[in-house]
Design a protein around this motif. Structure first.
Motif, PDB file in Angstrom:
ATOM      1  N   UNK A   1       0.817  -1.338   0.079  1.00 23.50           N
ATOM      2  CA  UNK A   1       0.105   0.063   0.068  1.00 23.50           C
ATOM      3  C   UNK A   1       0.917   1.174  -0.028  1.00 23.50           C
ATOM      4  N   UNK A   2       2.153   1.019   0.278  1.00 22.19           N
ATOM      5  CA  UNK A   2       3.260   2.123   0.217  1.00 22.19           C
ATOM      6  C   UNK A   2       3.980   2.326  -1.021  1.00 22.19           C
ATOM      7  N   UNK A   3       3.621   1.418  -2.119  1.00 23.43           N
ATOM      8  CA  UNK A   3       4.534   1.459  -3.394  1.00 23.43           C
ATOM      9  C   UNK A   3       4.458   2.704  -4.023  1.00 23.43           C
ATOM     10  N   UNK A   4       3.160   3.367  -3.946  1.00 23.93           N
ATOM     11  CA  UNK A   4       3.043   4.732  -4.469  1.00 23.93           C
ATOM     12  C   UNK A   4       2.405   5.510  -3.501  1.00 23.93           C
ATOM     13  N   UNK A   5       3.112   6.427  -3.076  1.00 27.28           N
ATOM     14  CA  UNK A   5       2.759   7.213  -1.972  1.00 27.28           C
ATOM     15  C   UNK A   5       3.440   8.508  -1.852  1.00 27.28           C
ATOM     16  N   UNK A   6       2.775   9.584  -1.500  1.00 26.08           N
ATOM     17  CA  UNK A   6       2.900  10.850  -1.430  1.00 26.08           C
ATOM     18  C   UNK A   6       2.741  11.424   0.191  1.00 26.08           C
ATOM     19  N   UNK A   7       3.770  12.019   0.824  1.00 29.14           N
ATOM     20  CA  UNK A   7       3.532  12.480   2.012  1.00 29.14           C
ATOM     21  C   UNK A   7       4.448  13.641   2.224  1.00 29.14           C
ATOM     22  N   UNK A   8       4.106  14.443   3.510  1.00 26.22           N
ATOM     23  CA  UNK A   8       5.295  15.350   3.884  1.00 26.22           C
ATOM     24  C   UNK A   8       6.174  14.868   4.824  1.00 26.22           C
TER      25      UNK A   8
ATOM     26  N   UNK B   1       3.835  14.418  12.765  1.00 26.55           N
ATOM     27  CA  UNK B   1       4.102  13.271  12.101  1.00 26.55           C
ATOM     28  C   UNK B   1       2.800  12.599  12.066  1.00 26.55           C
ATOM     29  N   UNK B   2       2.172  11.907  11.058  1.00 26.47           N
ATOM     30  CA  UNK B   2       1.151  11.055  11.023  1.00 26.47           C
ATOM     31  C   UNK B   2       1.386   9.938  10.380  1.00 26.47           C
ATOM     32  N   UNK B   3       0.699   8.850   9.996  1.00 27.50           N
ATOM     33  CA  UNK B   3       0.952   7.694   9.351  1.00 27.50           C
ATOM     34  C   UNK B   3       1.271   8.005   7.698  1.00 27.50           C
ATOM     35  N   UNK B   4       0.778   9.103   7.289  1.00 30.77           N
ATOM     36  CA  UNK B   4       0.924   9.547   5.893  1.00 30.77           C
ATOM     37  C   UNK B   4       2.470  10.263   5.712  1.00 30.77           C
ATOM     38  N   UNK B   5       2.976  10.445   6.822  1.00 28.38           N
ATOM     39  CA  UNK B   5       4.211  11.225   6.773  1.00 28.38           C
ATOM     40  C   UNK B   5       5.441  10.351   6.200  1.00 28.38           C
TER      41      UNK B   5
ATOM     42  N   UNK C   1       8.386  19.173   5.819  1.00 27.09           N
ATOM     43  CA  UNK C   1       7.255  19.617   5.206  1.00 27.09           C
ATOM     44  C   UNK C   1       7.149  19.775   3.731  1.00 27.09           C
ATOM     45  N   UNK C   2       8.588  19.136   3.351  1.00 33.46           N
ATOM     46  CA  UNK C   2       8.544  19.139   1.835  1.00 33.46           C
ATOM     47  C   UNK C   2       7.708  17.974   1.234  1.00 33.46           C
ATOM     48  N   UNK C   3       6.949  17.797   0.306  1.00 32.66           N
ATOM     49  CA  UNK C   3       6.124  16.941  -0.199  1.00 32.66           C
ATOM     50  C   UNK C   3       7.145  15.952  -1.135  1.00 32.66           C
ATOM     51  N   UNK C   4       7.195  14.756  -0.655  1.00 34.12           N
ATOM     52  CA  UNK C   4       7.975  13.592  -1.231  1.00 34.12           C
ATOM     53  C   UNK C   4       7.016  12.629  -1.944  1.00 34.12           C
TER      54      UNK C   4
ATOM     55  N   UNK D   1      10.993   5.742  -9.154  1.00 35.85           N
ATOM     56  CA  UNK D   1      11.244   7.068  -8.922  1.00 35.85           C
ATOM     57  C   UNK D   1      10.983   7.639  -7.391  1.00 35.85           C
ATOM     58  N   UNK D   2      11.755   8.560  -7.219  1.00 30.35           N
ATOM     59  CA  UNK D   2      11.913   9.250  -5.809  1.00 30.35           C
ATOM     60  C   UNK D   2      12.080  10.891  -5.879  1.00 30.35           C
ATOM     61  N   UNK D   3      10.999  11.365  -5.768  1.00 35.16           N
ATOM     62  CA  UNK D   3      10.861  12.911  -5.922  1.00 35.16           C
ATOM     63  C   UNK D   3      10.670  13.764  -4.825  1.00 35.16           C
ATOM     64  N   UNK D   4      11.097  14.895  -4.749  1.00 37.77           N
ATOM     65  CA  UNK D   4      10.547  15.925  -3.887  1.00 37.77           C
ATOM     66  C   UNK D   4      10.003  16.966  -4.769  1.00 37.77           C
ATOM     67  N   UNK D   5       8.756  17.533  -4.343  1.00 38.52           N
ATOM     68  CA  UNK D   5       8.074  18.565  -5.080  1.00 38.52           C
ATOM     69  C   UNK D   5       8.603  19.922  -4.863  1.00 38.52           C
ATOM     70  N   UNK D   6       9.845  20.178  -5.620  1.00 36.48           N
ATOM     71  CA  UNK D   6      10.442  21.434  -5.621  1.00 36.48           C
ATOM     72  C   UNK D   6      11.216  21.559  -6.771  1.00 36.48           C
TER      73      UNK D   6
END
Length: 570
Positions: free
Chosen positions: A395-402, A423-427, A498-501, A509-514
């Motif tokens: 369930x975390x193979x494709x995941x976006x979080x802070x 922090x929460x479970x989506x972080x 706080x960056x969105x990854x 792929x592994x990216x930060x939204x910057x």
């Protein structure tokens, strides 16, 4: 013997030099005829009571010695520095390259025609192989073997359960008395970890490369067949000297490809990548991180072993061992690769049988269709990163979080259980400055413990990213070996809370939204951390170690220089 023995450049000399070489050896009670043209075989031993996985190696060395004597060789045992994962600080990985230098120079400087490498605990295997490759005389590896499966309250346990037990203790689901009981039952025999951790992955690696006799990888340390294999290896190294069969003859590009495929099928450790890359660098075979993914991707997980599965190394052995798994992989392997017994890898496994298809599954019905290794690319990891899909949560193979960013391991330990941690479970947890230079030594802290407040809610996994490593016994959706590391000054070094990854395993792929502009602006303000140590070996390490995607070897040790004898000093 067609080729003149290397040892005769010592013991075959006339006059003063030969006198000195032979006379002082004779104080051990060695008859004169032992020096008259017998192959001298070194037994390179990593025995140490500070390396519990290798503490039985004195006994194993005696089995090797018997085999050498039976085959007409002259055995000489010598020690090298030993690395025990469980005790050594700050991390055994810091000293892998040092041990490799110890091995290389011990072989090069002494009258050895061939060498048997006794290795078991994680770093001892790659370190010894790296050193031997740099000298390139006939070499055979004998692993120490895994320990017997642990027992706790009627259940089988192994090193992987340490992580589960620790989280249960922190979450209040396990008492300290229960943890003590599990501790007493975990390591109940000699040997290295009973799961497919790094030690067993390394044992499988050297067998799949062709550096061991068939079946070496999985025989339990406590099984008498481990001693039999050691004795047979002692016999075989004498013939290897006569045939002049060296690591450079065995370690071809095709052999490295086989090892990568096998690692995928067994659910091997992510540490496999960094060690195999370093070995390739020593023997002079080009091997880049980007090659691992396309070679691994078509291979499903066949071995149902912890941490990706259920069973243990003991079960793998009694199910047919690595030869049975190799036979199942036949269509994928480079079958003509030569091995230390002079036969091809296919000749070694063609008569193998599987006796338990719950442990060694088939290509038609694999245990897990997910591979054991994926290489990621993106603006967080310009030179790549790795993840172990078979031990991750789908369930975390494709995941976006802070991002929740920790600047170093001390920062992580100080704040991870802070009730006010944002922090929460989506972080996504991010740990910096635990790479080769930054720690230094690249410790196994990548599978960060989850915050207690999330464990108490039943959270079992989160995306975690670091420039460090993870124990081969570990599990979870953990991105490792981010390169360049934070200390090096790439994009990873300037990530902030706080960056969105976004992790996208399918897209690799592994990216930060910057934007590039924002990343560059941050890097202009970045201040390079000062070296923790300037002197001694650690200073040498920090100043010369390469990045993870290159194998974290020293830049001055790439490529073997052969076994030339040093000048006489007498």
């Amino acid at each position: 013997m067609d080729k003149k023995l290397r040892s005769q450049q010592w013991f075959g000399k006339k006059g003063k030099d030969g006198f000195i070489y032979r006379a002082w050896m004779k104080n051990q009670g060695i008859p004169a005829d032992e020096f008259e043209g017998k192959p001298v075989i070194g037994i390179c031993n990593t025995w140490s009571e500070l390396t519990p996985c290798n503490a039985h190696f004195r006994e194993l060395a005696e089995s090797v010695r018997r085999g050498i004597l039976e085959a007409g060789g002259f055995p000489v045992e010598f020690p090298v520095m030993s690395l025990g994962e469980t005790l050594i600080k700050p991390t055994a990985m810091l000293y892998r390259n040092l041990v490799s230098m110890d091995v290389e120079e011990s072989i090069r400087a002494n009258p050895l025609d061939g060498v048997v490498l006794l290795c078991g605990c994680d770093k001892t295997t790659p370190a010894l192989v790296m050193g031997a490759c740099s000298v390139d005389i006939p070499t055979i590896v004998v692993s120490g073997g895994p320990m017997l499966t642990g027992k706790y309250q009627g259940k089988d346990i192994g090193t992987t359960d340490v992580w589960r037990f620790t989280n249960d203790l922190r979450a209040g689901l396990m008492s300290q008395d229960e943890l003590n009981e599990a501790e007493a039952g975990l390591c109940r025999s000699r040997g290295h970890c009973a799961v497919m951790g790094t030690a067993s992955s390394m044992a499988c690696m050297v067998e799949s490369l062709g550096l061991t006799l068939p079946g070496n990888a999985a025989i339990p340390a406590a099984d008498s067949n481990r001693k039999v294999l050691a004795q047979l290896s002692g016999r075989r190294i004498v013939d290897m000297v006569k045939e002049d069969l060296k690591p450079s003859d065995i370690l071809t590009k095709k052999a490295f490809e086989n090892a990568i495929k096998v690692n995928a099928a067994i659910g091997g450790s992510t540490n496999f990548v960094i060690h195999l890359t370093a070995i390739a660098g020593r023997i002079g075979i080009p091997l880049e991180l980007k090659e691992f993914d396309p070679i691994s991707a078509p291979i499903p997980l066949l071995a149902n072993l912890q941490p990706s599965g259920k069973f243990f190394m003991e079960d793998l052995y009694y199910a047919g061992g690595l030869p049975a798994l190799l036979k199942e992989l036949d269509t994928f392997l480079n079958k003509d690769c030569i091995t230390v017994n002079g036969k091809t890898i296919r000749e070694n496994y063609k008569n193998a049988r599987c006796f338990n298809q719950d442990v060694i599954t088939s290509l038609d019905k694999p245990f897990n269709t997910e591979t054991a290794l994926a290489v990621l690319q993106g603006n967080i990891c310009e030179n790549g990163a790795v993840i172990k899909p078979s031990a991750a949560s789908p369930h975390l193979f494709k995941h976006t979080g802070k991002a929740v960013v920790f600047e170093n391991i001390e920062d992580f330990k100080a704040r991870i259980d802070d009730p006010d941690l944002p922090v929460d479970e989506t972080s996504i947890l991010v740990l910096k400055n635990v790479g080769p230079k930054g720690y230094p030594g690249m410790p196994e802290v990548g599978n960060m413990s989850l915050p207690v407040k999330l464990l108490e809610k039943g959270v079992k996994d989160m995306v975690r990213i670091s420039d460090g490593r993870m124990s081969g016994t570990g599990f979870g959706t953990v991105v490792l070996h981010v390169s360049p590391e934070a200390t090096h000054g790439g994009n990873f070094s300037v990530l902030e809370t706080g960056d969105i990854i976004t992790l996208d395993l399918e897209a690799r792929s592994l990216n930060v939204d910057l934007s590039d502009a924002e990343l560059n602006a941050r890097k202009e303000k970045w201040i390079k951390p000062e070296n923790l140590v300037e002197r001694g070996y650690t200073g040498l390490y920090i100043n010369n170690v390469e990045q993870a995607h290159l194998g974290a070897d020293f830049n001055f040790l790439k490529g073997g220089s052969g076994s030339d004898v040093t000048r006489d000093s007498h």
